[in-house]
Structure formats: C-alpha cells, structure tokens
Motif scaffolding. Structure first.
Motif, short mmCIF file in Angstrom:
data_model
loop_
_atom_site.label_atom_id
_atom_site.label_comp_id
_atom_site.label_asym_id
_atom_site.label_seq_id
_atom_site.Cartn_x
_atom_site.Cartn_y
_atom_site.Cartn_z
N LEU A 76 86.03 112.38 -44.40
CA LEU A 76 87.27 111.85 -44.98
C LEU A 76 88.33 111.60 -43.92
O LEU A 76 89.04 110.58 -43.96
CB LEU A 76 87.81 112.82 -46.04
N ASN A 77 88.42 112.49 -42.95
CA ASN A 77 89.42 112.31 -41.89
C ASN A 77 89.05 111.15 -40.97
O ASN A 77 89.93 110.41 -40.53
CB ASN A 77 89.59 113.60 -41.09
N VAL A 78 87.77 111.00 -40.69
CA VAL A 78 87.34 109.87 -39.86
C VAL A 78 87.66 108.55 -40.56
O VAL A 78 88.18 107.61 -39.94
CB VAL A 78 85.82 109.96 -39.55
N ILE A 79 87.36 108.48 -41.84
CA ILE A 79 87.66 107.26 -42.62
C ILE A 79 89.16 106.99 -42.62
O ILE A 79 89.61 105.87 -42.37
CB ILE A 79 87.14 107.39 -44.06
N GLY A 80 89.96 108.03 -42.91
CA GLY A 80 91.40 107.86 -42.98
C GLY A 80 92.01 107.41 -41.66
O GLY A 80 92.82 106.49 -41.62
N VAL A 81 91.60 108.04 -40.56
CA VAL A 81 92.13 107.69 -39.25
C VAL A 81 91.66 106.30 -38.82
O VAL A 81 92.44 105.52 -38.26
CB VAL A 81 91.71 108.75 -38.20
N ALA A 82 90.41 105.96 -39.11
CA ALA A 82 89.88 104.64 -38.75
C ALA A 82 90.65 103.54 -39.48
O ALA A 82 91.02 102.52 -38.87
CB ALA A 82 88.39 104.56 -39.09
N ILE A 83 90.90 103.74 -40.76
CA ILE A 83 91.68 102.75 -41.51
C ILE A 83 93.10 102.68 -40.96
O ILE A 83 93.70 101.60 -40.88
CB ILE A 83 91.70 103.11 -43.01
N GLY A 84 93.63 103.83 -40.57
CA GLY A 84 94.97 103.86 -39.98
C GLY A 84 95.06 103.02 -38.72
O GLY A 84 96.03 102.28 -38.52
N PHE A 85 94.05 103.12 -37.87
CA PHE A 85 94.00 102.29 -36.66
C PHE A 85 93.97 100.81 -37.03
O PHE A 85 94.66 99.98 -36.43
CB PHE A 85 92.77 102.64 -35.82
N TYR A 86 93.15 100.47 -38.02
CA TYR A 86 93.02 99.08 -38.45
C TYR A 86 94.35 98.55 -38.98
O TYR A 86 94.79 97.44 -38.61
CB TYR A 86 91.94 98.98 -39.52
#
Length: 303
Positions: A93-103
């Motif tokens: 969940l944190n990887v998904i959240g941070v990755a979307i944040g970068f995008y």
C-alpha cells in the motif's frame, strides 16, 4: 472482510468523501481553476487512501499486545490475519501510494511535492512504532495528518494554478478549506485524548506515556471538557462573524455541530468508564462527519 476491517475502511470512505466534497462541492460549483482532471483527482484520492490504510495496518501490528487488553475481541493480527501478510500489505500500500504521489507531483510540475507522500508514510510508521507512546506528541501528530487529508487537495489541485489574476477567488476557497482542516484537527485531537482515556489500562501495560497516565483520568477528563467547550465557543464566534445572514448554514451549524458538541461536553464532564469514553469517541467522529458534510453548503455564502 477481515482485511477491510484491518485498513479501517469506514475511515477511508470518510476521507474520500471529504476530498470529493472539496473538489466537487466547493471548487467546481464556483468555477475555480484547478490542476487535476478527474483521472488525476482519483489518483490523488487513491494515494491518500493507500498511505492511510498502510498507517492503520502498521498501527495494529504494533498494538497487538495492548489490544489484548483494550479490545480483545477485535484483534485481527495473529488471529484472522498473519503478521507476515499484514506487513506485506503495509509495504504494498505504501509503495502504491508513494508511486502515485511521484506521478502526480510530476503532472502538476511540482516534483518536490512527492516528498509529502513519503513524509506522511514515514510519520505514520514512526507514530505506530515510537511517537504514539510520547506524551501528547502522538495525539498532535495524528491530528495534523488528519488535517493534511484536506490540505493535500489544496496543494495538488489548487495551489499550482494560483496566479495574480485569479488569486482573489482562489484565496477565498483556499481559506475555507484551511478552516475545515483546522476544525478536523481540533476535533480529532480531542478524540485522540478521549481514546487514550478509553484505552488507559492497555496503554499502561504497553508503557505508553499518554495524558491520562501522566495526569490521571480525572484531570484529563476535565481537559477534554475544556477543549470541547473551547470548540463550542470557537464555532459560535465563527457563526456570528461569517454565517449571521446565512440562515440555512446557521441552522445547520447550530443543530448538527454546536448542539452535539454541547452534548459531548455534558457527557464528558462526569465520564468515568471505558464504555462512556467509547461513546464520546464515536460522538466526536459523527460531529466531524457532520461538519465536513456542510462543505457543499458553503456555496450559499459565496453565491
């Protein structure tokens, strides 16, 4: 269903609704220029929910021993869900959240904003593993992060398109969202202290240094009463200064927010048992929900 309970799906729905109210109940009705299209906004909501859900999971992982005393029938980690699977879900969940944040940060041409998602994720981990046990620090931190769930909409959807030409109307809704974020902060801060009162027995075993443990349950209860009374006073002053001529909003604030808060203060004055504090915690959650539900009504003031 166990995994939905683990991530506190009711709280996630609440956060999503708040962000939707801000975008579609405040920004769009007044033609406010925004950065994110529908797809980008949905991604922002998903990122927020993923990181929040991850924080809920890691908090449960660290609270297993405490929860055996505070809520023995509601423990999920180690019974319904293995700690290994919970940790995996936390990481995913944190990887998904941070990755979307970068995008999203790159979409709005603010690459540095990606650090916001990383920082929130890290703070939620620190809260669960260490800061939660520090006197008042944990209460303060989690309340700031609750307020950030509103402010993040401003940072990603409104701030990047503010120019000298549109600054006046943008600033009006910017301030309104900040006022709601402040409301959410204070209500949640009171609720965090109430939850500490409710969970004092388990927190003692977990060697937490919460306000009820440091000051005693009776003194802390009076502090909660005082904070509730301060909230009532603050909202009444706000109503007088901003809603005096807006009858619909005035009545809504009076009956949906002020009246329940007054009832909270009455019940908090002599609350003693965990059951009573549990009721007060739920009441504050309802008050917060009713408060943010007034966001779409704000157009009455501006229109």
């Amino acid at each position: 269903m166990n995994y939905l309970r683990l991530i506190r799906y009711q709280n996630l729905i609440f956060i999503a609704l708040v962000q939707i109210f801000i975008k579609y109940g405040l920004f769009l009705p007044f033609g406010i220029e925004t950065t994110l299209n529908t797809f980008g906004f949905v991604l922002m909501v998903i990122a927020t929910l993923c990181i929040t859900a991850g924080g809920n999971i890691i908090n449960d992982i660290y609270d297993v021993e405490i929860d055996k005393i505070n809520k023995p029938t509601k423990i999920l980690i180690g019974r319904k869900i293995t700690e290994r699977n919970a940790n995996r879900l936390f990481i995913i969940l944190n990887v998904i959240g941070v990755a979307i944040g970068f995008y999203l940060a790159n979409i709005i041409e603010r690459p540095s904003f990606a650090a916001l998602f990383i920082g929130i994720s890290a703070l939620l981990y620190l809260y669960a593993s260490y800061l939660k046990g520090m006197l008042f620090v944990g209460n303060l931190l989690i309340s700031v992060l609750v307020a950030m769930s509103l402010i993040i909409v401003l940072l990603f959807d409104l701030l990047p398109v503010i120019t000298p030409q549109n600054q006046a109307p943008q600033s009006v809704v910017f301030k309104i969202v900040l006022q709601y974020a402040l409301f959410a902060f204070f209500i949640n801060l009171i609720r965090e202290i109430v939850k500490d009162l409710q969970d004092i027995n388990g927190d003692k075993k977990g060697e937490m240094n919460t306000l009820p443990i440091a000051l005693g349950r009776k003194r802390t209860t009076k502090i909660v009463f005082g904070m509730g009374a301060f909230m009532v006073l603050g909202i009444v002053v706000y109503m007088y200064e901003h809603l005096y001529n807006e009858q619909i909003l005035l009545l809504y604030f009076l009956f949906a927010i002020v009246a329940p808060l007054l009832y909270f203060c009455i019940k908090a004055w002599d609350a003693k048992t965990s059951k009573e504090f549990g009721f007060l915690s739920k009441l504050l959650k309802i008050i917060m929900f009713l408060g943010v539900c007034s966001i779409p009504l704000i157009q009455i003031i501006i229109a």
